[in-house]
Each structure stands twice: as C-alpha cells, then as structure tokens.
Enzyme design. Structure first.
Site, mmCIF file in Angstrom:
data_model
loop_
_atom_site.group_PDB
_atom_site.id
_atom_site.type_symbol
_atom_site.label_atom_id
_atom_site.label_comp_id
_atom_site.label_asym_id
_atom_site.label_seq_id
_atom_site.Cartn_x
_atom_site.Cartn_y
_atom_site.Cartn_z
ATOM 1 N N GLU A 1 0.842 -1.206 0.000
ATOM 2 C CA GLU A 1 0.000 0.000 0.000
ATOM 3 C C GLU A 1 0.873 1.249 0.000
ATOM 4 O O GLU A 1 1.570 1.539 0.975
ATOM 5 C CB GLU A 1 -0.908 0.019 1.231
ATOM 6 C CG GLU A 1 -1.831 1.239 1.252
ATOM 7 C CD GLU A 1 -2.597 1.390 2.551
ATOM 8 O OE1 GLU A 1 -3.181 2.476 2.758
ATOM 9 O OE2 GLU A 1 -2.595 0.446 3.361
ATOM 10 N N ASP B 1 1.948 -13.962 13.232
ATOM 11 C CA ASP B 1 0.760 -14.538 12.615
ATOM 12 C C ASP B 1 -0.129 -13.401 12.117
ATOM 13 O O ASP B 1 -0.765 -12.702 12.904
ATOM 14 C CB ASP B 1 0.010 -15.390 13.640
ATOM 15 C CG ASP B 1 -1.130 -16.192 13.025
ATOM 16 O OD1 ASP B 1 -1.617 -15.804 11.940
ATOM 17 O OD2 ASP B 1 -1.539 -17.199 13.625
ATOM 18 N N HIS C 1 -2.213 10.188 -0.852
ATOM 19 C CA HIS C 1 -2.414 8.897 -1.501
ATOM 20 C C HIS C 1 -2.337 9.021 -3.023
ATOM 21 O O HIS C 1 -1.784 8.158 -3.703
ATOM 22 C CB HIS C 1 -3.760 8.305 -1.080
ATOM 23 C CG HIS C 1 -3.731 7.669 0.272
ATOM 24 N ND1 HIS C 1 -3.760 8.394 1.439
ATOM 25 C CD2 HIS C 1 -3.646 6.365 0.643
ATOM 26 C CE1 HIS C 1 -3.718 7.568 2.475
ATOM 27 N NE2 HIS C 1 -3.645 6.331 2.021
#
Length: 438
Positions: free
Chosen positions: A122, A327, A418
């Site tokens: 991302e 995990d 972004h």
C-alpha cells in the site's frame, strides 16, 4: 443482514442479461466428475523436498516465469527452513519492505530509537508512519508500557443437566493447582496463570489464561489446554456428553468484546505530548483541528458499532507483523483498542493508544524464518527476552500512525498524499519547488 429489494432486482437483471435462469442453475449444480489430482504431500520426515515441490508445480498450468519468481535460487536454498511453517510448499512471495522511523520509545522494556520494517503493497503507508514516528521522536519519544499479559484457550464441556454442571464445577474448583501442573508438563515457557468459567445452561466454558514467555503462544496454549482437558476426562467424577478444546470464547483470530475488556497476548499503552510547533511544523495541522476530527470520528465509530475507538491500527500492525514473522491473522484481534486525544498546554496535544490484544513473539513460529528474523534483527529484538519490548514498539508504531492519519485528514492532505504516492505527483506539484510542498 438486510438488502434493499431494488438492489436485488438490479443485480439479477444484470446477471440474467448474460445467461438464462436454466444456464445459471446448471452452473451451480455440484459435480464430482473429472476431479483434479490432489496436491502431493512431502515424504516424512522431510516435509519439504525438491522432488515434492516439483510434483506440485507439475499440477499447475502456470507460465515458467511464475515458477521462477516464486521458486528462485534463494528460495530453493532456504527450503528446509520453512518445514515447520508451511504445508504443500511451492515457493515464496516477496512483499516490499520499507523503513519507518526513527521512532523513539521510552518503555518499560523498549528503550531507544527504532527503525520499523514494514512489509506492505500500500503506497503512502510507510510515509505516513514515518511522519508520525518522527513527530514522536521530536517530542522526546513516547512512553510505553506492557500492562498485562495472557493468552487464552477456552474449551467447553457439555453435560446432561445443570445438576451435573454443579458437580463438575465443585470437583474442578478443587483441582485448579493440578490443572496448572498438567499444563506445565507440556511446555518449558508457558505458565497457566488462572482458570475462569462461564456456565450457559448445561454447558461449561473453561477459560485458561497463560503467560507464554517470548513466544506468541497460540500453539503452546492449545497443546497445554488439550493436556488439561484429557486429565479432566480421565479424572472427573461427572463425565461430559461431549467436549471441544476451543469453543470460540478465547478471541482467537477475531475481535471480541471479552478480550477487548481483558487481555489476549499483551495489553500495551503508549502516550506522547506534542507541542504546537511539532504539530504545525511537522504534521502540518493544529491541535484544534485534530481534536475536532477525533470527536466526530469517535462518534462515528460508536454509531457504526466499532469495538474500541481508533483510526487504522491494522495498517501498521499488519505491515509490521508480516515483516517480522508474526501470525498475520492475529491482526484481527490485535488491531483493536482505544486512541485518545486531549488538549495539552497552549496549543499542544496529548495522545495515547491502548491495545489489549497484542499477540507477538520473538522466538518460534515465523519469527525464526530467515527474512523475518532479519527484520527482528533490524529492530534489535530477535530471540529470547525481547517479546515485551516488541509489543511496546508495536504500540508506539500504532500511535505514530494515529497521529499521522489524523493530521492528514484534519489538514485536507489525506487524499493528496495517496494520490501523489500511489499515482505520482500532479502537474502542479511537479512544478512546485520541494521546499514549498506540504
């Protein structure tokens, strides 16, 4: 979950424009014809062997380039290292890693300036956490503290009647120390801290809470709990009609109100106070605007049914977990908590985060794999004695992310950041000198 009938009508209209009802119905009928070959398993004790990997690739109608990318020379060389972490192995996926920092932490266990390796695809994520980390560091660092620890497993025992439940609990109450001893016989590092119970009709849920040393501990507590349950079945004067080692009360791999109010893994809190100069000069916002955003976001979170109040814990935690061999599914429970902003002094901002379910380990599991262990080495937190410090770094990183995203949203830079980092700068930004860009 309700769906608007008009939406259903619109969906089926598009679906039936391509195929008839009969064609759709035929497509959805189960078929046992021409079942594809099973994925070949490795030969014990070598759970990963070049021969077994090659047989699996022969199943796939994949281009040679795909095999080369997933099974490159380094992956072939490191194959034995993965034998306890994966089944039906065919290769590795590379996720880009960026550094966020420096992030100064003044914790009970974590002390120093850290550069956090974040594995993500991302755009803008690493940049955002870096900005927040640098703001914290300019403020002298954040205070962080592990407050509590405990990893739970919650078996259930079903009985014929409530009377049998009472008899069972009377017996179990006299054997809590024995449960602790049985659990200890399965692990060198885990300790059964306490046993609680919940009764629902003729069902008894036992909640075993463990400390797990420097391991994340999910497998550890499962094995220990299974041993305790089998002791119970062998010794209890009231036999259950059936039982399961986990009955969905532990909060494993999911956000739950029970673990939010207690702990699963480590409960960690971190805080920092930012001056107006840091907020305005580095974060390009103001305490007033960030507090306004915090208030409306808190209300929005309550109205939408969030567990806790926070902006985007999962972003940083997922990237750090993947990089450091944790995990990744535990992000479901780890990424809940409470962010709090308050005014401080003359235009300053107090910020804190509290995370009750940070499931991390610096030994065992994925933490021992070559690349993932290298990322823990970057942090200086590989091996025994570092899990608590790693948990405090997690909280500090989350705090950095909360500050950065709040500043971006409150100053109207969120979309632009972004767009610029994911798609490249606009024409106007390309023509703006670097010293004048926000």
């Amino acid at each position: 979950m309700a769906t608007d009938l008009r939406s259903v009508r619109s969906y089926f209209k598009r679906l039936l424009a391509e195929r008839s009802e009969e064609e759709i119905a035929q497509t959805l009928v189960p078929s046992r014809e021409a079942i594809s070959p099973h994925v070949p398993r490795g030969d014990a004790p070598a759970r990963i062997s070049p021969e077994a990997v090659e047989r699996r690739w022969q199943l796939l109608e994949a281009e040679t380039s795909a095999k080369h990318l997933l099974l490159d020379d380094m992956t072939r060389e490191q194959m034995p290292a993965y034998s306890r972490n994966i089944e039906n192995f065919i290769g590795t996926v590379k996720v880009p890693i960026g550094l966020a920092g420096p992030l100064r932490v003044r914790g009970l266990y974590a002390q120093g300036d850290y550069y956090a390796p974040l594995a993500t695809t991302e755009a803008a994520l690493v940049a955002s956490y870096t900005r927040g980390a640098q703001a914290i560091t300019r403020a002298g660092g954040c205070t962080a503290a592990v407050m509590w620890e405990g990893v739970t497993r919650a078996p259930v025992f079903a009985f014929d009647s409530i009377v049998d439940v009472g008899r069972f609990l009377l017996w179990a109450g006299e054997h809590s120390e024995t449960f602790r001893e049985v659990a200890a016989s399965t692990t060198r590092h885990g300790v059964l801290l306490r046993t609680c119970f919940t009764v629902e009709g003729n069902h008894v849920y036992l909640i075993f809470e463990y400390s797990t040393g420097d391991a994340a501990g999910q497998n550890m507590v499962t094995i220990a709990t299974d041993a305790v349950c089998r002791f119970i079945l062998d010794q209890t004067p009231v036999q259950p009609t059936y039982w399961f080692v986990e009955a969905n009360m532990s909060g494993d791999k999911k956000a739950s109100h029970l673990s939010f109010q207690n702990v699963r893994g480590r409960k960690v809190t971190a805080e920092v106070t930012l001056t107006p100069e840091i907020i305005q000069g580095h974060l390009k916002s103001s305490a007033g605007r960030m507090l306004d955003l915090y208030r409306v976001s808190s209300i929005g979170g309550v109205m939408s049914g969030n567990i806790g109040i926070q902006g985007h814990y999962a972003n940083g935690m997922a990237a750090l977990y993947i990089a450091c061999g944790q995990d990744a599914a535990c992000v479901a429970e780890s990424a809940v908590g409470v962010t709090r902003f308050e005014p401080a002094g003359d235009g300053g901002l107090y910020a804190s985060v509290t995370l009750p379910n940070v499931i991390v380990g610096t030994v065992g599991g994925g933490a021992t794999l070559p690349s993932q262990n290298a990322c823990l080495e970057i942090l200086g937190l590989s091996g025994q004695g570092h899990a608590a410090a790693f948990a405090e770094v997690c909280a500090a990183l989350v705090l950095a992310g909360e500050l950065s995203i709040s500043a971006a949203l409150s100053s109207d830079h969120f979309t632009r950041a972004h767009q610029t980092l994911a798609r490249g700068p606009s024409e106007a930004e390309r023509n703006t000198p670097p010293e004048n860009r926000t």
